[in-house]
Design a protein around this motif. Structure first.
Motif, PDB file in Angstrom:
ATOM      1  N   VAL A 212     102.857 -39.035  13.451  1.00 25.53           N
ATOM      2  CA  VAL A 212     102.403 -40.178  14.240  1.00 25.53           C
ATOM      3  C   VAL A 212     103.446 -40.596  15.272  1.00 25.53           C
ATOM      4  N   LEU A 213     104.708 -40.755  14.840  1.00 24.06           N
ATOM      5  CA  LEU A 213     105.734 -41.306  15.715  1.00 24.06           C
ATOM      6  C   LEU A 213     106.330 -40.276  16.666  1.00 24.06           C
ATOM      7  N   LEU A 214     106.612 -39.083  16.168  1.00 28.81           N
ATOM      8  CA  LEU A 214     107.299 -38.093  16.985  1.00 28.81           C
ATOM      9  C   LEU A 214     106.351 -37.176  17.754  1.00 28.81           C
ATOM     10  N   LYS A 215     105.177 -36.901  17.163  1.00 30.67           N
ATOM     11  CA  LYS A 215     104.234 -36.005  17.822  1.00 30.67           C
ATOM     12  C   LYS A 215     103.065 -36.744  18.462  1.00 30.67           C
ATOM     13  N   GLY A 216     102.853 -37.984  18.052  1.00 32.00           N
ATOM     14  CA  GLY A 216     101.764 -38.766  18.627  1.00 32.00           C
ATOM     15  C   GLY A 216     100.389 -38.292  18.224  1.00 32.00           C
ATOM     16  N   VAL A 217     100.285 -37.672  17.034  1.00 31.69           N
ATOM     17  CA  VAL A 217      98.991 -37.172  16.557  1.00 31.69           C
ATOM     18  C   VAL A 217      98.717 -37.740  15.168  1.00 31.69           C
ATOM     19  N   ALA A 218      97.455 -37.758  14.793  1.00 31.19           N
ATOM     20  CA  ALA A 218      97.065 -38.225  13.464  1.00 31.19           C
ATOM     21  C   ALA A 218      97.486 -37.198  12.416  1.00 31.19           C
ATOM     22  N   PRO A 219      97.791 -37.630  11.196  1.00 28.42           N
ATOM     23  CA  PRO A 219      98.140 -36.686  10.128  1.00 28.42           C
ATOM     24  C   PRO A 219      96.967 -35.752   9.832  1.00 28.42           C
ATOM     25  N   PRO A 220      97.226 -34.521   9.400  1.00 29.93           N
ATOM     26  CA  PRO A 220      96.138 -33.588   9.071  1.00 29.93           C
ATOM     27  C   PRO A 220      95.254 -34.144   7.957  1.00 29.93           C
ATOM     28  N   ILE A 225      93.975 -36.289   2.399  1.00 36.61           N
ATOM     29  CA  ILE A 225      93.170 -36.139   1.171  1.00 36.61           C
ATOM     30  C   ILE A 225      94.080 -35.973  -0.041  1.00 36.61           C
ATOM     31  N   ASN A 226      95.096 -35.131   0.083  1.00 31.86           N
ATOM     32  CA  ASN A 226      96.033 -34.929  -1.028  1.00 31.86           C
ATOM     33  C   ASN A 226      96.785 -36.208  -1.354  1.00 31.86           C
ATOM     34  N   LEU A 227      97.200 -36.926  -0.311  1.00 27.80           N
ATOM     35  CA  LEU A 227      97.929 -38.178  -0.509  1.00 27.80           C
ATOM     36  C   LEU A 227      97.070 -39.185  -1.251  1.00 27.80           C
ATOM     37  N   CYS A 228      95.811 -39.331  -0.844  1.00 28.51           N
ATOM     38  CA  CYS A 228      94.900 -40.272  -1.518  1.00 28.51           C
ATOM     39  C   CYS A 228      94.658 -39.855  -2.964  1.00 28.51           C
ATOM     40  N   GLY A 229      94.365 -38.575  -3.160  1.00 31.38           N
ATOM     41  CA  GLY A 229      94.041 -38.101  -4.506  1.00 31.38           C
ATOM     42  C   GLY A 229      95.175 -38.305  -5.488  1.00 31.38           C
TER      43      GLY A 229
END
Length: 253
Positions: A212-220, A225-229
């Motif tokens: 988010v901060l360095l690349k300016g893109v949303a996380p994959p 999904i893995n983080l939530c699970g």
């Protein structure tokens, strides 16, 4: 107790932890900023001057790892010892026991917000500006908080019976500094270990913040999904284990 009583108790426990942390300290809240600033300065000197690694905007890169790591280690340790440290309150007041470790974790969110402010300030100095991907930051931090709450519920219940648990947690936290990508980039991780890092919520949070901060893109999507699970699974396991362990708390506190 009514819902309002629970909120009153939680708010007072959070305020108590905050006051005790900085009691008799002349610099007060500034200590929440001093630790990451010192770590950032030392590691930036080592890995850009002494051993250059070629990573751009390395101070921001570092803080994306240091801030989540600091929150994780301090909140987990505080949650682990919370039941024993509040033994007097637990014996005097009839409250759901799980509130104690949860408030210990949530109280550290105050210090987390201060350090996130420092991260944004350093990012601004390096020319990083807000974009639409920043909307993901509250979500990934919420998942990280759920994960730490689950760990705190489990370890605080075990700590009532096994006082060595605190040192187990502190040892694991020391190991995690090197096992999560704080000072090194994702590209340095061997291919066979990459799936393990994706299922590690602390590492996943660091990856997400750098995206988010360095690349300016949303996380994959796979990372989210893995983080939530894993976060919800850990919270569920922690709560279930705590409920099973609490039956004999009074005898050991």
């Amino acid at each position: 107790m009514w819902r309002g009583d629970y909120l009153f108790l939680c708010s007072n426990l959070i305020l108590k932890d905050f006051r005790l942390r900085y009691r008799h300290m002349s610099l007060g809240v500034f200590w929440s900023l001093l630790n990451p600033i010192v770590m950032m300065g030392v590691l930036t000197f080592v890995f850009t001057i002494m051993f250059p690694n070629g990573i751009q905007k390395y101070p921001v890169f570092l803080l994306c790892g240091i801030v989540p790591y600091n929150f994780f280690t301090v909140a987990w340790t505080a949650g682990t010892t919370s039941m024993v440290e509040n033994a007097g309150l637990i014996k005097r007041v009839a409250v759901p026991r799980f509130i104690i470790p949860l408030t210990a974790v949530i109280s550290n969110c105050v210090h987390l917000c201060i350090q996130i402010g420092l991260l944004f300030f350093i990012a601004f100095i390096f020319g990083i500006r807000p974009n639409r991907a920043w909307w993901w930051l509250p979500f990934v931090w919420l998942m990280e908080t759920f994960f730490v709450c689950g760990l705190a519920l489990l370890s605080s219940g075990l700590y009532v019976y096994l006082r060595d648990m605190r040192y187990v947690v502190e040892s694991l936290n020391t190991m995690l500094f090197w096992l999560v990508p704080i000072i090194y980039d994702f590209s340095a991780i061997p291919q066979r270990f990459i799936p393990i890092f994706h299922y590690n919520p602390l590492a996943a949070l660091i990856f997400a913040m750098r995206d988010v901060l360095l690349k300016g893109v949303a996380p994959p999507n796979s990372l989210l999904i893995n983080l939530c699970g894993v976060s919800f699974l850990t919270l569920g396991v922690g709560f279930f284990s705590f409920q099973r362990l609490k039956t004999r708390f009074y005898d050991y506190l």
